[in-house]
Design a protein around this motif. Structure first.
Motif, mmCIF file in Angstrom:
data_model
loop_
_atom_site.group_PDB
_atom_site.id
_atom_site.type_symbol
_atom_site.label_atom_id
_atom_site.label_comp_id
_atom_site.label_asym_id
_atom_site.label_seq_id
_atom_site.Cartn_x
_atom_site.Cartn_y
_atom_site.Cartn_z
ATOM 1 N N PHE A 1 -36.182 -58.073 4.382
ATOM 2 C CA PHE A 1 -35.994 -56.990 3.411
ATOM 3 C C PHE A 1 -34.532 -56.556 3.376
ATOM 4 O O PHE A 1 -33.948 -56.375 2.300
ATOM 5 N N LYS A 2 -33.909 -56.367 4.542
ATOM 6 C CA LYS A 2 -32.514 -55.913 4.590
ATOM 7 C C LYS A 2 -31.578 -56.896 3.892
ATOM 8 O O LYS A 2 -30.564 -56.489 3.328
ATOM 9 N N SER A 3 -31.932 -58.170 3.907
ATOM 10 C CA SER A 3 -31.066 -59.171 3.267
ATOM 11 C C SER A 3 -31.043 -59.010 1.751
ATOM 12 O O SER A 3 -30.167 -59.565 1.088
ATOM 13 N N THR A 4 -31.971 -58.244 1.188
ATOM 14 C CA THR A 4 -31.996 -58.010 -0.260
ATOM 15 C C THR A 4 -31.160 -56.797 -0.659
ATOM 16 O O THR A 4 -31.045 -56.499 -1.851
ATOM 17 N N LEU A 5 -30.615 -56.098 0.321
ATOM 18 C CA LEU A 5 -29.857 -54.869 0.052
ATOM 19 C C LEU A 5 -28.381 -55.170 -0.142
ATOM 20 O O LEU A 5 -27.852 -56.088 0.452
ATOM 21 N N PRO A 6 -27.689 -54.378 -0.931
ATOM 22 C CA PRO A 6 -28.210 -53.275 -1.729
ATOM 23 C C PRO A 6 -28.951 -53.785 -2.961
ATOM 24 O O PRO A 6 -28.675 -54.861 -3.475
ATOM 25 N N SER A 7 -29.862 -52.973 -3.421
ATOM 26 C CA SER A 7 -30.633 -53.303 -4.609
ATOM 27 C C SER A 7 -29.693 -53.370 -5.816
ATOM 28 O O SER A 7 -28.827 -52.505 -5.976
ATOM 29 N N PRO A 8 -29.838 -54.391 -6.666
ATOM 30 C CA PRO A 8 -28.958 -54.477 -7.838
ATOM 31 C C PRO A 8 -29.134 -53.310 -8.806
ATOM 32 O O PRO A 8 -28.235 -53.018 -9.588
ATOM 33 N N ASN A 9 -30.257 -52.621 -8.746
ATOM 34 C CA ASN A 9 -30.516 -51.483 -9.648
ATOM 35 C C ASN A 9 -30.361 -50.138 -8.941
ATOM 36 O O ASN A 9 -30.869 -49.133 -9.419
ATOM 37 N N ALA A 10 -29.680 -50.122 -7.829
ATOM 38 C CA ALA A 10 -29.559 -48.897 -7.038
ATOM 39 C C ALA A 10 -28.836 -47.792 -7.802
ATOM 40 O O ALA A 10 -27.865 -48.045 -8.517
ATOM 41 N N ASP A 11 -29.334 -46.580 -7.630
ATOM 42 C CA ASP A 11 -28.699 -45.395 -8.204
ATOM 43 C C ASP A 11 -27.965 -44.686 -7.075
ATOM 44 O O ASP A 11 -28.583 -44.081 -6.197
ATOM 45 N N TYR A 12 -26.638 -44.755 -7.093
ATOM 46 C CA TYR A 12 -25.829 -44.163 -6.030
ATOM 47 C C TYR A 12 -25.582 -42.674 -6.249
ATOM 48 O O TYR A 12 -25.043 -42.013 -5.385
ATOM 49 N N GLY A 13 -25.973 -42.178 -7.378
ATOM 50 C CA GLY A 13 -25.771 -40.765 -7.663
ATOM 51 C C GLY A 13 -24.316 -40.471 -7.975
ATOM 52 O O GLY A 13 -23.533 -41.363 -8.297
ATOM 53 N N ILE A 14 -23.968 -39.210 -7.840
ATOM 54 C CA ILE A 14 -22.614 -38.755 -8.160
ATOM 55 C C ILE A 14 -21.943 -38.276 -6.878
ATOM 56 O O ILE A 14 -22.507 -37.464 -6.136
ATOM 57 N N LEU A 15 -20.756 -38.768 -6.652
ATOM 58 C CA LEU A 15 -19.973 -38.327 -5.496
ATOM 59 C C LEU A 15 -19.430 -36.927 -5.769
ATOM 60 O O LEU A 15 -18.909 -36.677 -6.859
ATOM 61 N N PRO A 16 -19.554 -36.015 -4.815
ATOM 62 C CA PRO A 16 -18.964 -34.692 -5.042
ATOM 63 C C PRO A 16 -17.447 -34.797 -5.126
ATOM 64 O O PRO A 16 -16.820 -35.503 -4.339
ATOM 65 N N LYS A 17 -16.868 -34.116 -6.111
ATOM 66 C CA LYS A 17 -15.413 -34.137 -6.275
ATOM 67 C C LYS A 17 -14.709 -33.547 -5.048
ATOM 68 O O LYS A 17 -13.607 -33.948 -4.708
ATOM 69 N N ASN A 18 -15.388 -32.629 -4.383
ATOM 70 C CA ASN A 18 -14.812 -31.969 -3.213
ATOM 71 C C ASN A 18 -15.332 -32.604 -1.908
ATOM 72 O O ASN A 18 -15.580 -31.913 -0.928
ATOM 73 N N TYR A 19 -15.473 -33.928 -1.895
ATOM 74 C CA TYR A 19 -16.047 -34.598 -0.730
ATOM 75 C C TYR A 19 -15.250 -34.347 0.545
ATOM 76 O O TYR A 19 -15.821 -34.219 1.623
ATOM 77 N N GLN A 20 -13.925 -34.240 0.442
ATOM 78 C CA GLN A 20 -13.124 -33.991 1.647
ATOM 79 C C GLN A 20 -13.439 -32.616 2.233
ATOM 80 O O GLN A 20 -13.582 -32.465 3.446
ATOM 81 N N LYS A 21 -13.575 -31.620 1.372
ATOM 82 C CA LYS A 21 -13.901 -30.271 1.835
ATOM 83 C C LYS A 21 -15.291 -30.240 2.466
ATOM 84 O O LYS A 21 -15.481 -29.661 3.539
ATOM 85 N N LYS A 22 -16.268 -30.867 1.815
ATOM 86 C CA LYS A 22 -17.630 -30.894 2.366
ATOM 87 C C LYS A 22 -17.659 -31.595 3.722
ATOM 88 O O LYS A 22 -18.312 -31.130 4.657
#
Length: 136
Positions: A14-35
Motif C-alpha cells: 500500500f505504501k508503495s502507491t503513495l502519494p495518491s495521484p488525486n491527493a488533496d494537500y489542502g492550503i498551506l497557511p500563509k503564516n506557516y512560520q509563525k504557526k
C-alpha cells in the motif's frame, strides 16, 4: 509470525502507491512560520530563549497514522512540511546549539513536529525519510 509478515507485506505494498495521484494537500497557511514557531515554543523548557533560523520553503508531504493492523487510505494525511533550525536554552541555562525540526501542516495547522536526528528521527514512517529541501 507468518501473519505479521503478511500484514507487513500488505502495508508495504500500500505504501508503495503513495502519494495518491488525486491527493488533496489542502492550503498551506500563509503564516506557516509563525504557526510553527508558536507551536515549537510551547514544547521548549525556555521558550523565550528560542532562536529560529533557516526555515525551508514548504513542500507537499504525507504522513500515515494507522490505528489498525492494515494501513488504509483513511490513515493517510496530505499536507505540507517545512524544516527549521532551533537553538534554545536547556535546563541548565545554556544554549544547546542548532537542532533541526520538521513540521507537518494539515488543514492549515501544525499536525506533527519531529526533531530530526539519526535513527527514527529522520523518518516520517518506515521507508519514508524526512526531506528538508525547499519545496516549490
Amino acid at each position: 509470525m507468518i501473519e505479521t509478515r503478511r500484514i507487513d507485506a500488505e502495508n508495504e505494498k500500500f505504501k508503495s502507491t503513495l502519494p495518491s495521484p488525486n491527493a488533496d494537500y489542502g492550503i498551506l497557511p500563509k503564516n506557516y512560520q509563525k504557526k510553527a514557531t508558536e507551536y515549537l515554543k510551547s514544547t521548549l523548557k525556555d521558550p523565550d530563549s528560542a532562536k529560529f533560523s533557516n526555515f525551508t520553503k514548504p513542500r507537499k508531504e504525507h504522513v500515515i497514522y494507522s490505528k489498525g493492523k492494515y494501513i488504509t487510505p483513511n490513515d493517510v494525511f496530505y499536507g505540507y512540511s517545512a524544516c527549521v533550525l532551533v537553538n534554545a536554552k536547556n535546563s541548565y541555562g545554556g544554549y544547546v546549539g542548532n537542532q533541526l525540526y520538521w513540521i507537518f501542516f494539515y488543514n492549515r495547522e501544525v499536525f506533527r513536529t519531529q526533531k530530526v536526528d539519526v535513527g527514527f528521527g529522520a523518518s516520517i514512517y518506515r521507508g519514508r525519510a524526512i526531506n528538508c529541501e525547499d519545496g516549490d
